[in-house]
Motif scaffolding. Sequence first.
Motif, PDB file in Angstrom:
ATOM      1  N   ASP A 225       0.859  -1.424  -0.032  1.00 22.74           N
ATOM      2  CA  ASP A 225       0.086  -0.066  -0.129  1.00 22.74           C
ATOM      3  C   ASP A 225       0.962   1.098  -0.053  1.00 22.74           C
ATOM      4  N   LEU A 226       2.025   1.323   0.378  1.00 27.46           N
ATOM      5  CA  LEU A 226       2.714   2.521   0.510  1.00 27.46           C
ATOM      6  C   LEU A 226       4.034   2.657  -0.103  1.00 27.46           C
ATOM      7  N   ILE A 227       4.781   1.651  -0.595  1.00 21.97           N
ATOM      8  CA  ILE A 227       6.034   1.780  -0.993  1.00 21.97           C
ATOM      9  C   ILE A 227       5.766   2.002  -2.724  1.00 21.97           C
ATOM     10  N   SER A 243      -2.701   3.467 -14.004  1.00 17.64           N
ATOM     11  CA  SER A 243      -2.277   4.660 -13.270  1.00 17.64           C
ATOM     12  C   SER A 243      -2.925   5.593 -13.773  1.00 17.64           C
ATOM     13  N   GLU A 244      -3.391   6.872 -12.829  1.00 20.79           N
ATOM     14  CA  GLU A 244      -3.967   8.112 -13.151  1.00 20.79           C
ATOM     15  C   GLU A 244      -3.031   8.964 -13.638  1.00 20.79           C
ATOM     16  N   TYR A 245      -1.638   8.936 -12.926  1.00 21.78           N
ATOM     17  CA  TYR A 245      -0.799   9.955 -13.516  1.00 21.78           C
ATOM     18  C   TYR A 245       0.280   9.413 -14.048  1.00 21.78           C
ATOM     19  N   ASP A 246       1.269  10.085 -14.636  1.00 23.11           N
ATOM     20  CA  ASP A 246       2.738   9.765 -14.868  1.00 23.11           C
ATOM     21  C   ASP A 246       3.646  10.899 -14.656  1.00 23.11           C
ATOM     22  N   ALA A 247       4.959  10.727 -14.811  1.00 24.16           N
ATOM     23  CA  ALA A 247       5.974  11.819 -14.475  1.00 24.16           C
ATOM     24  C   ALA A 247       7.375  11.321 -15.352  1.00 24.16           C
ATOM     25  N   PRO A 248       7.575  11.830 -16.335  1.00 24.88           N
ATOM     26  CA  PRO A 248       8.946  11.524 -17.160  1.00 24.88           C
ATOM     27  C   PRO A 248      10.174  11.403 -16.061  1.00 24.88           C
ATOM     28  N   PRO A 274       1.791  -2.404 -10.845  1.00 22.16           N
ATOM     29  CA  PRO A 274       1.029  -1.744 -10.086  1.00 22.16           C
ATOM     30  C   PRO A 274       0.879  -2.008  -8.565  1.00 22.16           C
ATOM     31  N   PRO A 275       0.386  -1.136  -7.731  1.00 25.08           N
ATOM     32  CA  PRO A 275       0.338  -1.455  -6.292  1.00 25.08           C
ATOM     33  C   PRO A 275      -0.439  -2.702  -5.964  1.00 25.08           C
ATOM     34  N   GLY A 276      -0.146  -3.350  -4.831  1.00 26.86           N
ATOM     35  CA  GLY A 276      -0.573  -4.696  -4.589  1.00 26.86           C
ATOM     36  C   GLY A 276       0.035  -5.700  -5.137  1.00 26.86           C
ATOM     37  N   GLN A 277       1.129  -5.658  -6.002  1.00 25.38           N
ATOM     38  CA  GLN A 277       1.800  -6.706  -6.566  1.00 25.38           C
ATOM     39  C   GLN A 277       3.169  -6.682  -5.900  1.00 25.38           C
ATOM     40  N   PRO A 278       3.289  -7.032  -4.509  1.00 28.69           N
ATOM     41  CA  PRO A 278       4.818  -6.935  -3.750  1.00 28.69           C
ATOM     42  C   PRO A 278       5.893  -7.653  -4.452  1.00 28.69           C
ATOM     43  N   THR A 279       5.573  -8.716  -5.034  1.00 24.34           N
ATOM     44  CA  THR A 279       6.525  -9.547  -5.619  1.00 24.34           C
ATOM     45  C   THR A 279       7.166  -8.667  -7.149  1.00 24.34           C
ATOM     46  N   ARG A 572      -4.526   4.994  -5.666  1.00 24.82           N
ATOM     47  CA  ARG A 572      -5.491   5.855  -5.757  1.00 24.82           C
ATOM     48  C   ARG A 572      -6.512   5.846  -4.648  1.00 24.82           C
ATOM     49  N   GLU A 573      -6.780   4.427  -4.447  1.00 26.67           N
ATOM     50  CA  GLU A 573      -7.662   4.103  -3.448  1.00 26.67           C
ATOM     51  C   GLU A 573      -7.499   4.816  -2.071  1.00 26.67           C
ATOM     52  N   ARG A 574      -6.277   5.338  -1.876  1.00 30.87           N
ATOM     53  CA  ARG A 574      -5.824   5.988  -0.627  1.00 30.87           C
ATOM     54  C   ARG A 574      -5.919   7.492  -0.981  1.00 30.87           C
TER      55      ARG A 574
END
Lengths: 702, 204
Positions: A225-227, A243-248, A274-279, A572-574
Amino acid sequence: MYGWTGNLLRVNLTDRTSSIESSEKYFDYIGGKGMANRIMYDEVPAGTEPTAPENKIVIAVGPNTASSAPTSGRITLSTLSPFTKFNAIVDAHMGGDTGLQMKTAGYDAVIIEGEADAPVYIYVEDDKVEIRDASALWGKLTGETTAAITKETTPGVNVVSIGPAGENLVNLSCVMTGIAHCGGGGIGKIFGSKKLKAIAFHGTKAVEVADPKKLKALNDYVMNDLIGSNNNHVVPSVPQSWSEYDAPRSRWTGQPGLTWGAAEGGPIDTGESPPGQPTRVGFRCMKSVFDHGPIAEKYTVKMTGCAMCPIRCYASVNIPFMKERYGISGSHANTCLGNRGMANLVTNFVDVEDEGDGALAGRIYGATMNDEYGLWDNYGEMLATLNYFMKDDYKLMKQILTEEEFNAIDWSKRESGDLTFIKDMIECLIDPNHSMYNLAQGAYYVDEKYHDILGDDYLHSQALGLWGPLGGKRHHGNESNAQVGLLTNIIYNRDGMCHTIVNVTGSGLPYELQKHLLEDLFGEGCLDRPQAYTPMNEAKAKFAKFGIMRQVLHDSMTLCNWVWPMTFSPRRERNYQGDLSVEAQYMSAITGQDWTEESLDFATERCIQLHRAMTILQAGTVDMRKEHDAVSEFIFEMDPDKTPFEEGTVKLDREDWEVALDMFYREFGWDEKTGAPTRATLEKFGLTDIADELAAKGLMPA
Amino acid sequence: MTMNHGNLPEAPHSGELNPAAQENSGAQELIKLLRANTEKSKVTGKKELLKKLPGSLDRAALLDLLSKTANKQAPPELGDISHVEGQKDTYYYDQTIMTVQYARLDALIQDKDIMRTVAAVVRSDSKLYPRVTPFKKLTGMPFWCTEDELLGVAARMKLDEAYQDIRMISASNGVRGFFSLESLSETYAQSLFEMEEVFIPDNP
């Protein structure tokens, strides 16, 4: 005992003895930096010269080290700075496996004192401590040294070594571990002054934690959830479907179609993570391409990094043509500025197989040479200094070198792109008998030596880029939220290395979203639009204090400040809100003690007050504002066509900067006139003994 | 907090579960296709679906299902399906996998109008972050424009009334980018770009 091992290892090189003592009296300083600094205060009198036998090296880890907490592999080495004004307390922060091996060998800290009469290395294998002859290793490069000690000891040993730069007492020298990881701050010179070639750790013990289930739950929470990625960038560098956002400029560079092109068994796609896939967190930071550009993809073996770190910010590359063309292995791992090395000493690069591979080869060559010789670049200052002296057709270089020295260097290699020019320069820089040696002593000492020909321009120049004439490089200063970023630089006796603020401004999230999340924490006006800053305010002072506080906390407990704190989340859920209570939760789970954000903040601030007081004692002046915290002139003079507060500049305003110092000092309970801690402040943090010493020496503010 | 995502074209999207909806195999076949495409980071155009009908669906049944996704009467299996309106088509995607922001981007790409795509991205970047859009963003995933195409876009935009706010600039190292005068002044854009492309890479 949980978290801490409870043991200090003391190694005396003069009489070649070692002993084990309790570390418990230092737990109020958390560990790592805090613990190491307090030991330095207790044992090294103010006024000690950095290379005197009375100076010590304290290597320390924290309760988190080797606990399994993500990014808990870092280590602090504290000593007296050889390269900045006042020679005050300085910390080298190093990654790799040293923290893991030292902690599992059973030690919270290792104190190295005295001075050997001949080259030695220290070998620590759990309770076994040996001071071994290193005569055969003296003069060897760091890679050779690591290989030799590994062969002499045991597989899996972690070696921390100096190269010829440290042996030759170059101020800007470092220690290296795992071939890739560097501990800077001039610590290599202190090793060299003690004739200590290396220290090697091999640990087999467990690190006991109080609540393993809670620790596992925290790890899962952070990883899911955080990293984000390196610097906790929480959005990907290119648009991705989740993702909603991107940054070059995001370091979350992994993406479909981008591969570890030279991976064993064939290319590995970094894909979406994406978040939620720690491996998959380890695929997010494709640092080779981030640091070197697209040409690096085909040479990328994998991403690597420190023990217990899922981020993997070290780019491991292999460039086969390096061996034949330049006589060195093309295998190299490094990150960030380390990946630049001294490459830009050469003004042209010659491509070999593909467009752009010449510049890549230059970077790998330059970085490899720096690492092997154990030379530290002071966050690019040494390169800036050399280029300063080489500009205008080598005008200054001709003034400081003898004619014989100047003519012995084949300067044509520089423009022809012959990378061996870098090696030629390094061999001059580390040679005490060569005049160029003076350029590797840190900008403060370069200026002191050559002030008659440099005048006031060099030390305050934008080309050099120091945060202040003390000699520390601006390292995420006013470009990171103007006054806030620069305030995080002035605390230290070297470059700031504070990433708390730049991790926020570089997170990749839109400005308004960042602002919304931060103003909940620090108040209205804490974050300006990029390159469009406003006058100083109390919210910015609180944000700056937070930046320092979390950095010192991370360096003490230990966690990596190149990733922490978890100010934002990629979810984004947070609504991208991070969680700043996690460090305290880790401390509680690991130590079994009841830690809160407030109590951890208090312990952290104790470490900062200690550091400030130690700096005053070593400086011998209470006037920190004038003598220590003064910043470089270019900060106020950059962008000559713009005025402060105008859109498009981070040029600071002199009066506003004084206000910033006032507010910042107030946040820490320091005297506004001098920037020194008051007695009340020191006593609040249990530092009465230090207040007494300051008072006795007339170093307490009126 | 609700973010205003700059000037990317807004489109309605649905997807709330409709518990009254009935299961049917046609819906399952449709969602299987839409999900597979979404997993490949692609929205699926209505025209494409009609051209190659998924599974056993006939044209009328497909149009009926698609219309239900738009008016929130979709069967449960289609509850995760949302859509965005492009200039040339309506595009469908699984919103549990793809964000609406990305769906809008891909709809622009699927519409194959490079000027409109570049302008939408540039206006959004300038307003939202704010930042200059470097060419490298547009030459990479998911746009895959060439440098020559972008230079052509810049030239044609100068002649088109609809794009007079879009400007091309270069950093001191020669890196090119676009920004929109609707959100950034020229001098501000130049300073932002110099910071992103020159200072930060040199001071990582």
